[in-house]
Scaffold this active site. Sequence first.
Site, PDB file in Angstrom:
ATOM      1  N   LYS A 168      25.796   0.074 141.551  1.00 29.77           N
ATOM      2  CA  LYS A 168      27.046   0.842 141.504  1.00 29.77           C
ATOM      3  C   LYS A 168      27.783   0.586 140.200  1.00 29.77           C
ATOM      4  O   LYS A 168      27.539  -0.421 139.532  1.00 29.77           O
ATOM      5  CB  LYS A 168      27.927   0.505 142.710  1.00 29.77           C
ATOM      6  CG  LYS A 168      28.279  -0.962 142.823  1.00 29.77           C
ATOM      7  CD  LYS A 168      28.865  -1.275 144.190  1.00 29.77           C
ATOM      8  CE  LYS A 168      29.289  -2.722 144.274  1.00 29.77           C
ATOM      9  NZ  LYS A 168      30.322  -3.111 143.329  1.00 29.77           N
ATOM     10  N   ASP A 177      27.373  -7.856 145.727  1.00 28.93           N
ATOM     11  CA  ASP A 177      27.562  -8.360 144.351  1.00 28.93           C
ATOM     12  C   ASP A 177      27.457  -9.876 144.199  1.00 28.93           C
ATOM     13  O   ASP A 177      28.253 -10.495 143.480  1.00 28.93           O
ATOM     14  CB  ASP A 177      28.932  -7.910 143.815  1.00 28.93           C
ATOM     15  CG  ASP A 177      29.055  -6.399 143.646  1.00 28.93           C
ATOM     16  OD1 ASP A 177      28.105  -5.686 144.007  1.00 28.93           O
ATOM     17  OD2 ASP A 177      30.110  -5.939 143.182  1.00 28.93           O
ATOM     18  N   CYS A 211      35.350  -5.616 145.831  1.00 29.32           N
ATOM     19  CA  CYS A 211      34.154  -4.886 146.258  1.00 29.32           C
ATOM     20  C   CYS A 211      33.839  -5.064 147.743  1.00 29.32           C
ATOM     21  O   CYS A 211      33.360  -4.124 148.386  1.00 29.32           O
ATOM     22  CB  CYS A 211      32.979  -5.272 145.374  1.00 29.32           C
ATOM     23  SG  CYS A 211      33.246  -4.742 143.660  1.00 29.32           S
TER      24      CYS A 211
END
Length: 210
Positions: A113, A15, A158
């Site tokens: 995701k 990310d 994450c």
Amino acid sequence: MPADPDPATALIVVDVQNDFCPGGALAVPEGDAVVPVINALARRFATVVLTQDWHPADHLSFASQHPGRAPFETVEMPYGPQVLWPDHCVRGTPGAALHPGLDIPHAAMIQRKGLRREVDSYSAFLEADRATRTGLDGWLAARGIRAVVVCGLATDFCVAWTALDARRFGFAAGVVEEACRAIDTGGSLARAWADMAAAGVRRIARAAEL
Ligand SMILES: [Zn+2]
């Protein structure tokens, strides 16, 4: 320069997106500082996976979808507690794009995701319902990958969930601390490191220790 990691070890870059960097909708402090560190780290890995938080505009992890609630509060979802966030990483928007300084042309795949409105997905392997697999475990296994090194944003969400699930799916796992930055809300960072230690995730302070 240390020896390259074993070819059976993949790098997962979590990310590194505009919304998680300074100026973004859910900026992680110093989030963009990981970019040059990760670019250098990635050159040492033959197999690199990038992940991308990729939500519909009405995603239920957004506080805006819960009247009377504010970002960083926690609500109960059918799958358990969910931290509410500012709207972020709405698919197709500039905020959801990978940071423009990321320079990893040999990355083999991008795992998106959080695509389903009803379920968040911090982890690159398993959605927050803890039942729906993204398929990343199979993709890695099919390529003979047995270990992963995880870096990116944010350490306590994450990155940690991805490393923990890597262990769950039988991979050895490590997290490179200097290639991560944290949100650290409500003690989340200390808890994440404790959970990772308990699960056997190796804490690697600097990339040079790999
Ligand atoms: Zn998200």
